[in-house]
Design an enzyme around this catalytic site. Structure first.
Site, PDB file in Angstrom:
ATOM      1  N   HIS A   1      -1.923  10.553  -4.425  1.00  0.00           N
ATOM      2  CA  HIS A   1      -1.568   8.754  -4.283  1.00  0.00           C
ATOM      3  C   HIS A   1      -3.134   8.070  -4.158  1.00  0.00           C
ATOM      4  O   HIS A   1      -4.344   8.491  -4.562  1.00  0.00           O
ATOM      5  CB  HIS A   1      -1.765   8.494  -2.673  1.00  0.00           C
ATOM      6  CG  HIS A   1      -0.537   8.672  -1.626  1.00  0.00           C
ATOM      7  ND1 HIS A   1      -0.638  10.182  -1.612  1.00  0.00           N
ATOM      8  CD2 HIS A   1       0.195   8.219  -1.861  1.00  0.00           C
ATOM      9  CE1 HIS A   1       0.870  10.527  -0.779  1.00  0.00           C
ATOM     10  NE2 HIS A   1       1.313   9.265  -0.913  1.00  0.00           N
TER      11      HIS A   1
ATOM     12  N   HIS B   1       5.400  -0.968   2.340  1.00  0.00           N
ATOM     13  CA  HIS B   1       5.111  -0.294   2.875  1.00  0.00           C
ATOM     14  C   HIS B   1       5.638   0.159   4.366  1.00  0.00           C
ATOM     15  O   HIS B   1       4.701   1.147   4.238  1.00  0.00           O
ATOM     16  CB  HIS B   1       3.494   0.985   1.843  1.00  0.00           C
ATOM     17  CG  HIS B   1       4.430   2.482   1.817  1.00  0.00           C
ATOM     18  ND1 HIS B   1       4.486   2.780   2.403  1.00  0.00           N
ATOM     19  CD2 HIS B   1       4.217   2.724   0.347  1.00  0.00           C
ATOM     20  CE1 HIS B   1       4.464   4.335   2.757  1.00  0.00           C
ATOM     21  NE2 HIS B   1       4.221   4.466   0.593  1.00  0.00           N
TER      22      HIS B   1
ATOM     23  N   HIS C   1       7.932   1.891  -5.861  1.00  0.00           N
ATOM     24  CA  HIS C   1       7.873   2.639  -4.451  1.00  0.00           C
ATOM     25  C   HIS C   1       8.337   1.767  -3.383  1.00  0.00           C
ATOM     26  O   HIS C   1       9.513   1.700  -2.834  1.00  0.00           O
ATOM     27  CB  HIS C   1       6.143   2.792  -4.271  1.00  0.00           C
ATOM     28  CG  HIS C   1       5.970   3.816  -2.809  1.00  0.00           C
ATOM     29  ND1 HIS C   1       7.103   5.209  -3.497  1.00  0.00           N
ATOM     30  CD2 HIS C   1       4.915   4.126  -1.864  1.00  0.00           C
ATOM     31  CE1 HIS C   1       6.607   5.793  -2.484  1.00  0.00           C
ATOM     32  NE2 HIS C   1       5.389   5.127  -1.431  1.00  0.00           N
TER      33      HIS C   1
ATOM     34  N   ASP D   1       1.037   7.435  -5.752  1.00  0.00           N
ATOM     35  CA  ASP D   1       2.086   6.702  -5.423  1.00  0.00           C
ATOM     36  C   ASP D   1       0.865   5.547  -4.857  1.00  0.00           C
ATOM     37  O   ASP D   1      -0.092   6.173  -4.514  1.00  0.00           O
ATOM     38  CB  ASP D   1       3.155   6.991  -4.232  1.00  0.00           C
ATOM     39  CG  ASP D   1       3.697   7.518  -4.425  1.00  0.00           C
ATOM     40  OD1 ASP D   1       4.266   8.232  -5.398  1.00  0.00           O
ATOM     41  OD2 ASP D   1       5.229   8.614  -3.506  1.00  0.00           O
ATOM     42  N   ASP D   2       1.766   4.643  -3.753  1.00  0.00           N
ATOM     43  CA  ASP D   2       0.775   3.010  -3.136  1.00  0.00           C
ATOM     44  C   ASP D   2       0.201   2.388  -4.037  1.00  0.00           C
ATOM     45  O   ASP D   2      -0.318   1.541  -3.443  1.00  0.00           O
ATOM     46  CB  ASP D   2       0.231   4.153  -1.815  1.00  0.00           C
ATOM     47  CG  ASP D   2       1.067   4.783  -1.186  1.00  0.00           C
ATOM     48  OD1 ASP D   2       2.380   4.686  -1.730  1.00  0.00           O
ATOM     49  OD2 ASP D   2       1.022   5.438   0.084  1.00  0.00           O
TER      50      ASP D   2
HETATM   51 ZN    ZN Z   1       4.087   5.951  -0.050  1.00  0.00          ZN
END
Ligand code: ZN
Length: 488
Positions: free
Chosen positions: A448, A343, A339, A292-293
């Site tokens: 991540h 964020h 995602h 993620d991210d």
């Molecule tokens: Zn995240």
């Protein structure tokens, strides 16, 4: 005896001379009066020799005056009394036309004649009478219903059938001419009551389907009216579409023209649910590595490691990630998913609309960079997150349903690497993941790729996994989602 006889004879002679003298004088007088003087008689018309008589009026004889004239005497004229004047005419006052009156007379040896011309004419215009419009039955549509009319002329009588009627908006004109060419015109103002409704054309039709999650935008419309023309700007649009909740939503379009005719049309907007896919569990022992991210500066290195082990993974990317790296992810056979563009939990979970706006925007960014219109997604914080409670009560309960209705597949995880704060040590990340994988036949691992210590753990994980018979696959739209229990 002889004396007296002579005297008588002389007397007789004188008488004779006197008689002869008188006779000669009389003859001279006659000669002067009738041969030298030459009498003549004429009839002088009183008034004009040509007279016009309006039809309907009666003729009044203006008369004539006989005048006697002579060349030596009576030069100024003389009107003999009680002279009988003979009058003859064909005059018919009841019929238009040209007539003559002939006057004649005689006196002594003279005769006289005079003529007068009479024209019976009609200069009076005909009369047009309009019947009143009966109340309540004035107009049907914009076609005027004639209430009736008559035209009469003093000479021609009823000439209704000669009336020429012309109609223009708001006005009817009636015109007629009598046989003498006298015109008459009448007009009737008609209160135009437009009873024809305006029309509304809906672009996109009355039944309009959007898929859930697609923000409803008015497809457009036009409105026209027979009298007012384009009345699009006057259309009132009412109704709302909850584009995040399946259902049918009526939108009404109302327009009223200047004659108070109102048209209402309804567009039924169906917010349609995308059918859910059946989940297909892969055969054997499978690990779905997910990152993620990112992408970040470490992603290139990560892709090389994955390639080296023939492993595929899934990247849930954010808006700040490099587009070029997104392209690399796809090119090298990995899955890319949504995602968030931003964020930031507070903004992202402020409302379902805010979330969907971000979701669709991220989908669009990925599409622009990779050509892949992905439906794979992961909620920031996972579907079980508590943090969204601060922004919007119950939003995850709503969103988890809504994103699937909109055709997305969301993925949580059943193995957590602990790389988001619990540890920054690569060895710990490796231990966490390997321990987790062993508890499941099919695992979704959360890491991540913005953390170097987590990216550095991947090679050890892959080596261990390969040795122990695990396949490393990329998530597909029918892969198991491992949905968490919801907390909001
Ligand atoms: Zn995240």
């Amino acid at each position: 005896m002889e004396e007296s006889s002579k005297k008588r004879g002389r007397q007789l002679m004188w008488v004779l001379i006197l008689i002869l003298t008188l006779a000669a004088l009389a003859a001279a007088a006659w000669f002067v009066a009738f041969r030298v003087n030459r009498f003549s008689l004429e009839l002088a018309l009183t008034g004009e020799p040509k007279l016009q008589l309006e039809y309907g009026d009666s003729f009044t004889e203006p008369g004539v005056t006989p005048i006697l004239r002579g060349t030596l005497f009576l030069k100024e004229g003389y009107t003999p009394d009680k002279l009988e004047i003979h009058r003859e005419t064909d005059l018919n006052e009841g019929k238009l036309g040209k007539y003559t009156i002939t006057y004649s007379t005689e006196f002594l040896n003279c005769t006289a004649e005079a003529r007068r011309e009479i024209r019976v004419i009609d200069t009076k215009a005909p009369t047009i009478t309009l019947k009143e419009d009966p109340e309540g039955s004035l107009v049907e549509g914009v076609i005027y219903q004639e209430a009736g009319f008559t035209a009469t002329d003093n000479y021609d009588g009823d000439i209704t059938d000669r009336v020429v009627r012309t109609e223009e908006p708001g006005l009817v004109t009636y015109a007629v001419t009598d046989s003498s060419g006298n015109p008459a015109v009448a007009q009737r103002k008609i209160p135009l009551r437009d009873m024809i409704l305006p029309e509304i054309q809906l672009e996109g039709g009355e039944d309009y389907v959007i898929t859930l999650g697609t923000r409803y935008e008015e497809p457009g419309f036009t409105a026209t009216d027979n009298v007012d023309g384009d009345v699009t700007a006057m259309v009132q649009v009412e109704g709302e579409v909850d584009w995040l909740t399946a259902g049918t939503y009526p939108i009404t379009y109302t327009v009223t023209d200047s004659c108070e005719n109102t048209t209402v049309v309804t567009r039924n907007v169906e917010v349609a649910v995308q059918p859910w896919q059946d989940t297909v569990y892969p055969e054997g022992k499978v690990v779905y590595l997910t990152f993620d991210d990112g992408p970040s500066a470490y992603t290139a290195e990560l892709l090389d490691v994955l390639d080296a082990y023939g492993a595929k993974a899934t990247f849930f990317v954010v808006g700040s990630g490099s587009g070029n790296m997104m392209r690399q992810i796809v090119k090298r056979g990995h899955s890319i998913g949504i995602h968030a563009v931003n964020h930031d939990y507070g903004k992202l979970y402020a409302s379902p609309e805010a979330y969907f706006d971000d979701l669709m925007k991220m989908q669009s960014i990925i599409y622009d960079n990779t050509g892949v219109k992905t439906t794979l997604m992961r909620f920031p914080g996972g579907s079980s997150n508590l943090v969204s409670r601060h922004s919007c009560e119950g939003i995850m309960t709503f969103l988890t349903q809504a994103v699937q209705d909109a055709g997305f597949q969301y993925f949580d995880w059943n193995v957590y690497s602990g790389d988001a704060g619990e540890t920054k040590r690569t060895e710990k990340v490796v231990d966490n993941v390997i321990a987790g994988i062993q508890e499941h036949r099919v695992s979704i691992v959360l890491q991540h790729d913005i953390h170097k210590y987590s990216v550095d753990a991947v090679e050890d994980i892959l080596r261990w996994g390969k040795r122990n018979g695990y396949k490393f696959l990329a998530l597909q739209s029918d892969s198991p989602g491992f949905h968490h229990d919801l907390n909001n």
